[in-house]
Design a protein around this motif. Structure first.
Motif, PDB file in Angstrom:
ATOM      1  N   SER A 143       0.849  -1.193   0.000  1.00 28.17           N
ATOM      2  CA  SER A 143       0.000   0.000   0.000  1.00 28.17           C
ATOM      3  C   SER A 143       0.889   1.250   0.000  1.00 28.17           C
ATOM      4  N   GLY A 144       0.265   2.403  -0.226  1.00 25.89           N
ATOM      5  CA  GLY A 144       1.027   3.651  -0.223  1.00 25.89           C
ATOM      6  C   GLY A 144       1.700   3.901   1.111  1.00 25.89           C
ATOM      7  N   ALA A 156      10.438   3.301   2.209  1.00 20.39           N
ATOM      8  CA  ALA A 156      11.353   4.334   1.701  1.00 20.39           C
ATOM      9  C   ALA A 156      12.087   5.021   2.844  1.00 20.39           C
ATOM     10  N   LEU A 157      11.376   5.306   3.929  1.00 15.84           N
ATOM     11  CA  LEU A 157      11.995   5.945   5.088  1.00 15.84           C
ATOM     12  C   LEU A 157      13.073   5.050   5.687  1.00 15.84           C
ATOM     13  N   ASP A 191      11.014  14.275   1.782  1.00 13.58           N
ATOM     14  CA  ASP A 191      10.116  15.117   0.990  1.00 13.58           C
ATOM     15  C   ASP A 191       8.679  14.597   1.069  1.00 13.58           C
ATOM     16  N   GLU A 192       7.798  15.370   1.703  1.00 17.51           N
ATOM     17  CA  GLU A 192       6.365  15.090   1.784  1.00 17.51           C
ATOM     18  C   GLU A 192       6.059  13.653   2.243  1.00 17.51           C
ATOM     19  N   PRO A 193       6.556  13.243   3.415  1.00 17.48           N
ATOM     20  CA  PRO A 193       6.358  11.848   3.832  1.00 17.48           C
ATOM     21  C   PRO A 193       4.930  11.495   4.208  1.00 17.48           C
ATOM     22  N   THR A 194       4.075  12.478   4.478  1.00 22.62           N
ATOM     23  CA  THR A 194       2.708  12.173   4.916  1.00 22.62           C
ATOM     24  C   THR A 194       1.679  12.378   3.807  1.00 22.62           C
ATOM     25  N   GLU A 195       2.127  12.703   2.601  1.00 20.72           N
ATOM     26  CA  GLU A 195       1.207  12.985   1.509  1.00 20.72           C
ATOM     27  C   GLU A 195       0.341  11.767   1.189  1.00 20.72           C
ATOM     28  N   GLY A 196      -0.973  11.930   1.279  1.00 23.26           N
ATOM     29  CA  GLY A 196      -1.900  10.878   0.905  1.00 23.26           C
ATOM     30  C   GLY A 196      -2.047   9.741   1.897  1.00 23.26           C
ATOM     31  N   LEU A 197      -1.477   9.873   3.085  1.00 20.61           N
ATOM     32  CA  LEU A 197      -1.519   8.780   4.060  1.00 20.61           C
ATOM     33  C   LEU A 197      -2.675   8.955   5.041  1.00 20.61           C
ATOM     34  N   ILE A 205      -1.259   6.351   9.937  1.00 18.08           N
ATOM     35  CA  ILE A 205       0.083   6.208   9.367  1.00 18.08           C
ATOM     36  C   ILE A 205       0.857   7.510   9.534  1.00 18.08           C
ATOM     37  N   VAL A 206       0.187   8.640   9.411  1.00 21.23           N
ATOM     38  CA  VAL A 206       0.837   9.939   9.627  1.00 21.23           C
ATOM     39  C   VAL A 206       1.420  10.000  11.036  1.00 21.23           C
TER      40      VAL A 206
END
Length: 238
Positions: free
Chosen positions: A140-141, A148-149, A163-169, A173-174
């Motif tokens: 999943s995203g 990646a982290l 870069d933008e680690p919480t985008e779309g989460l 998860i955030v």
């Protein structure tokens, strides 16, 4: 640790960064905020040698004890080996490799007393342990972001650009990502966090930078940014 002066960056003939100046201090989380198109991601790419740039990006790794090195003109792999990790916005995992193989690729051999291990990754993100033999492309995203982290941390950097680690989460998860970033600070790593969400930055950052039109327009504490409604309205809020 990282000191940037008069940084100019370009995409072809397009002039993106205009005299950017800031520093990242040892053991801090520095949030780089701004609207889309303000130059935040380009700043990270310039530090990593991924875009054409001019100026000074002086880097002195805390554990090296050596003199500062100007990163401008160096290749991305050279910069990584100097102790800087990078998690791009699109994550860039290897989809046909398993979770464990992706983490293995992040290791830097020969580095002693590493602050990060496979077990650290699996303990902080138990879902990665469950999926360690699964191809990364079917995650999943949120799981891909965790991967990646952790892959960036397997190289045991002194500074990591995220870069933008919480985008779309999802919110849960955030919260895990926020805890991850605090864990890095506890272990003595520095973080340059590129974010659009003001909430998470104000919660975990030691300092905040605000970028607009390729320049730094604010540098201060989260408390100072909270108190400055005018600058938030002009450069951050929609």
């Amino acid at each position: 640790m990282l000191h940037i002066e008069n940084l100019q960056a370009y995409y072809g003939k397009s002039h993106i960064l205009h005299g950017v100046h800031f520093e990242v201090r040892e053991g801090e989380i520095l949030a780089l905020l701004g609207r889309n198109g303000s130059g935040r991601s380009t700043t990270a790419k310039a530090i990593m040698g991924l875009v054409q740039c001019e100026g000074t990006i002086a880097w002195s790794a805390p554990r090296s004890g050596g003199e500062a090195v100007n990163l401008v003109g160096k290749k991305a792999y050279e910069i990584a080996h100097l102790g800087i990790g990078y998690v791009p916005e699109n994550r860039e995992i290897f989809p046909k490799l398993t979770v464990h193989q992706n983490l293995l690729l992040g290791e830097k051999h020969g580095r002693r007393n590493s602050r990060w291990s496979f077990e650290d990754s699996y303990r902080l993100f138990p879902r990665l342990r469950e999926r360690q033999h699964t191809e990364a492309g079917v995650l999943s995203g949120g799981e891909q972001q965790m991967l990646a982290l952790c892959r960036a941390l397997m190289g045991d950097p002194d500074l990591v650009l995220i870069d933008e680690p919480t985008e779309g989460l999802a919110p849960m998860i955030v919260e895990q990502v926020a805890q991850f970033l605090l864990t890095l600070r506890e272990r003595g790593m520095s973080v340059l966090l590129i974010e659009q969400k003001l909430t998470i930055a104000l919660e975990i950052a030691d300092r905040c930078l605000l970028m607009g039109h390729g320049s730094i327009v604010f540098d201060g504490t989260p408390e100072q940014l909270r108190a400055d409604a005018a600058i938030r309205k002009e450069w951050l809020e929609v």
